[in-house]
Design an enzyme around this catalytic site. Structure first.
Site, mmCIF file in Angstrom:
data_model
loop_
_atom_site.group_PDB
_atom_site.id
_atom_site.type_symbol
_atom_site.label_atom_id
_atom_site.label_comp_id
_atom_site.label_asym_id
_atom_site.label_seq_id
_atom_site.Cartn_x
_atom_site.Cartn_y
_atom_site.Cartn_z
ATOM 1 N N ASP A 197 -10.740 2.185 -3.355
ATOM 2 C CA ASP A 197 -11.328 1.925 -2.038
ATOM 3 C C ASP A 197 -12.840 1.982 -2.099
ATOM 4 O OD1 ASP A 197 -9.057 1.404 -0.683
ATOM 5 O OD2 ASP A 197 -8.843 3.377 0.238
ATOM 6 N N ASP A 237 0.837 -1.198 0.000
ATOM 7 C CA ASP A 237 0.000 0.000 0.000
ATOM 8 C C ASP A 237 0.875 1.253 0.000
ATOM 9 O OD1 ASP A 237 -2.306 1.514 0.148
ATOM 10 O OD2 ASP A 237 -3.057 0.579 1.975
#
Ligand code: DGJ
Length: 763
Positions: A546, A476
């Site tokens: 997301d 990430d």
């Protein structure tokens, strides 16, 4: 096929797939662009320069400047009369900024060279041919090698350049872009992709005119706000017709792409590293290599462009062994637990998930250091045994004991001020000395231009991976770069930081996949903020957003898959109300939309009803049935999926055209639809073959489908019945399905979805 040099005309013709690209040395000096489009046999097309030839500097001495702003250049430089965007801008030690590139020589060879420290497409000697054209500024002793690689089977040309300082003094590169296309004419639209967090890759279309259209990032990553894709398209372009000239950048940092109509009737599109916050000190006897731009041409609209990118990236960019293999169905604990978990909770989740056919547990953020919330712990890559008793070794064993794989989240480029790493090395963060750096999500970016910083973090991560059976990594990256300053670089190299940072990221990604070749690796950056071809080289899948809401995902996935294969697009079923939008969509719809990506779950399976768990069992079976097709097939957009109104529809057709999977999502239910249904014209089928609907999920099912086993179908096909079969399954020709269409029966209710599997009848 390949690349031809016409000695007499001093022209180069590149044939890629069924496209041709022609350049010429104009006026014995300037490398000019002449033609790009459908295949042509000619190698000399200089007649296209028309009136421009008349103002060649050697023909009309004293009027050089006029020619400069009219000529189509391959690698333009500023300061000599060309006022459009340039590819190369330099500054000498004396402060002057003009350089004049003259054609010098060329070489042609089979295959494709690697780019030093940079990701790039690859191909062997049979698949591609490379042309290198050397241009020189004799006064500066500067040499620019322009590289063009053509993929013979694909409409693809890959470009990059190498800038060599052969003089005795340093030269500063203020701008070093990778490619320019001076397309003829101005009757174009320009396409680009923009967005925001949780709203990535929204397609934008606008007219080309003299106002420059710019798409760029100066955030240190490619970004959710803009993606490094730009395409010039003819006005009539749609999914199936019109000219498309597309560029996509194989790079994961600041980029710049622009498009403008010049004063002399052509249109210039350029792409490369963003010159904003970039100056590279090129020492005497050193070189700078620009990242690669992939150019794709399509004369058959956007659909063909997409399929070319997909074929290129699947076969010539993704290098991990998973590129073409089955991927495990995962459940990620992020939206299930956020930071609130311990090993018991994780094992409960894994146990329930495994019963439903889920194959891997991914432990997301919060397993390390003092990471109980997001203001601490980044940089301390050792397990938090308060949360995970017995450590990761034990947890992975327990998860493996459930016949599940185990995956792990990391964010190695970051550091929280509240971490042991920062306390020990405050100068390792990207910051300007004596100025307090700006925090984002309470974290700083580590200065990965520095090898000792990278080595230290990598050693920690490697230790974790060496000591637990981790089979997947989610890498990430959750903030953008600010306060650009490195404690390590001299003042005249500070502007190199952003690019050096990206090279540092690639260095660690490379080490990771070299040391752990079997690891399945997914990238992520607050969703899809680093979804680019550079990352895809290392990581066969990337988390697309997301935003896991199935309806929002239609647009996000459509924009992402404009260039990137469905197999690369991280896509999960999550809980409702959706955590990002609050929308409630049926479980089936979430599954059907996620099937057009890598597929997985992002919810607490232990909290689901039995009915929902049964649906997961069905969905995981569906994944195994269709994933080979989704991963390897050709994508056709059958509706405007970029801006869907009432419905969105797309299909994936196998390369041999023996099967097609149609996804239809009804966004809004409207009364009239129930009577008429919606006619969808399929694409990509064999017109002469017959097809039937083998499985229909989520709709009003035609007789004899869905419940039937594959064995039954084969028996039925073997009976050789034509037309409407005795058991009620209709056989329809590919020609009819593509020209007459197929009527999808609409079902009542918003956000419903249907999946139809068409199979070719065996002859
Ligand atoms: C942002 C990612 O996009 C999410 O999936 C999740 O991993 C969080 N970061 C964790 O902090």
């Amino acid at each position: 096929m390949g690349i031809i040099y016409n000695e007499k005309a001093k022209s180069f013709k590149l044939d890629a797939g069924n496209s041709s690209y022609v350049m010429q040395v104009f006026d014995n000096k300037f490398l000019s662009h002449i033609y790009y489009g459908k295949h042509v046999p000619d190698t000399d097309m200089s007649y296209l320069l028309g009136p421009i030839s008349g103002v060649a500097p050697s023909k009309v001495p004293g009027f050089e400047v006029m020619a400069m702003d009219a000529l189509p250049f391959e690698y333009p430089v500023p300061g000599l009369g060309d006022y459009r965007d340039a590819c190369l801008e330099i500054q000498t030690k004396t402060g002057h900024r003009v350089c004049e590139l003259e054609y010098d020589s060329y070489s042609i060879y089979s295959g494709k060279p690697k780019l030093d420290g940079l990701p790039a497409t690859f191909g062997n000697e049979k698949e591609c041919t490379t042309l290198e054209i050397v241009c020189k500024d004799p006064l500066l002793n500067l040499e620019v090698v322009l590289r063009y690689t053509v993929f013979e089977e694909l409409n693809v040309i890959c470009r990059s350049s190498v800038i060599k300082n052969k003089g005795s003094e340093e030269i500063y590169l203020k701008c070093a872009l990778s490619a320019c296309l001076d397309a003829s004419g101005q009757d174009y639209d320009v396409l680009s992709l923009h967005g925001a967090w949780a709203k990535e890759c929204q397609l934008t279309r606008q007219s080309v005119n003299a106002n420059r259209v710019i798409s760029e990032s100066s955030r240190g990553v490619t970004s959710a706000q803009s993606s490094p894709f730009m395409a010039l398209v003819s006005k009539e372009v749609n999914e199936t017709c019109g000219d498309v000239y597309a560029m996509n950048f194989v790079y994961s940092g600041n980029f710049y792409a622009s498009c403008e109509a010049g004063q002399s009737g052509s249109t210039r599109m350029v792409m490369g590293i963003n010159p904003n916050n970039f100056t590279w000190k090129l020492e005497a006897d050193s070189l700078f290599e620009t990242p690669e731009v992939v150019m794709v041409y399509s004369s058959e609209g956007l659909g063909a462009m997409t399929r070319t990118f997909h074929d290129l990236y699947r076969n010539h960019l993704i290098r991990c062994p998973y590129g073409n293999q089955d991927r495990p169905i995962l459940v990620n604990n992020w939206e299930a637990t956020y930071f609130d978990f311990n090993e018991t909770k994780l094992l409960e989740l894994a146990t329930e998930a495994s019963k439903c056919g889920i194959e891997m547990l991914v432990l997301d953020d919060g397993w390390f250091g003092a990471r109980s919330i997001d203001d601490r712990g980044l940089g301390d890559w050792y397990v938090n045994e308060d949360k995970i008793k017995g450590g990761l070794g034990k947890l992975t064993k327990d998860v493996n004991g459930l016949s599940m794989k185990f995956g792990l989240w990391i964010e190695p480029e970051m550091v929280n001020p509240n971490s042991d790493l920062y306390r020990e090395h405050p100068d390792w963060a990207i910051q300007i000395p004596n100025r307090t750096g700006k925090l984002s999500r309470t974290q700083y970016v580590l200065d990965w231009s520095r090898k000792e910083v990278r080595d230290s973090v990598y050693a920690q991560i490697k230790h974790v991976l060496d000591n637990a059976h981790v089979e997947y990594i989610k890498w990430d990256m959750n903030r953008h770069l600010t306060d650009l300053g490195s404690y390590d670089l001299p003042s005249d190299r500070q502007q190199e930081l952003s690019h050096r940072y990206v090279l540092g990221v690639y260095d660690i990604m490379n080490r990771l996949i070299t040391d752990f070749p079997d690891l399945l690796y997914e990238n992520c950056s607050s969703g899809g903020a680093r979804f680019d071809a550079g990352v895809l080289y290392y990581s066969p899948q990337i988390w697309a957003s997301d935003d896991t809401d199935a309806i929002e995902r239609i647009r996000i996935q459509a924009g992402t898959s404009l260039c990137f294969p469905l197999s690369s697009m991280g896509s999960h079923v999550s809980a409702v109300p959706n955590h990002q939008t609050g929308r409630i969509t049926p479980f089936e719809t979430r599954g059907i939309v996620a099937l057009s990506g890598t597929f997985g779950y992002e919810l607490d399976v232990t909290k689901l009803s039995q009915e929902e768990k049964d649906l997961i069992k069905k969905q995981t079976k569906m994944f195994h049935k269709y994933n080979h097709l989704v991963r390897n097939g050709d994508l056709y957009r059958l509706s405007d999926v970029f801006h869907p109104e009432d419905y969105a529809c797309w299909s994936v057709v196998s390369k041999d055209r023996s099967e097609a999977l149609i996804t239809f999502v009804q966004i809004h239910s409207r009364p009239g639809f129930f009577a008429t249904g919606t006619n969808i014209k399929l694409q990509g089928l064999d017109p002469n073959a017959k097809y039937y609907v083998e499985q229909h999920v989520g709709g009003i099912e035609p007789i004899g489908t869905d419940s039937e086993s594959v064995g039954d179908q084969e028996k039925r096909q073997a009976s050789g019945l034509g037309g409407m079969e005795s058991n009620g399954v209709q056989q329809i020709s590919g020609a009819a399905l593509m020209n007459g269409g197929y009527v999808i029966q609409r079902v009542p209710g918003d956000y419903t979805a249907q999946l139809l599997h068409f199979v070719r009848v065996k002859e």
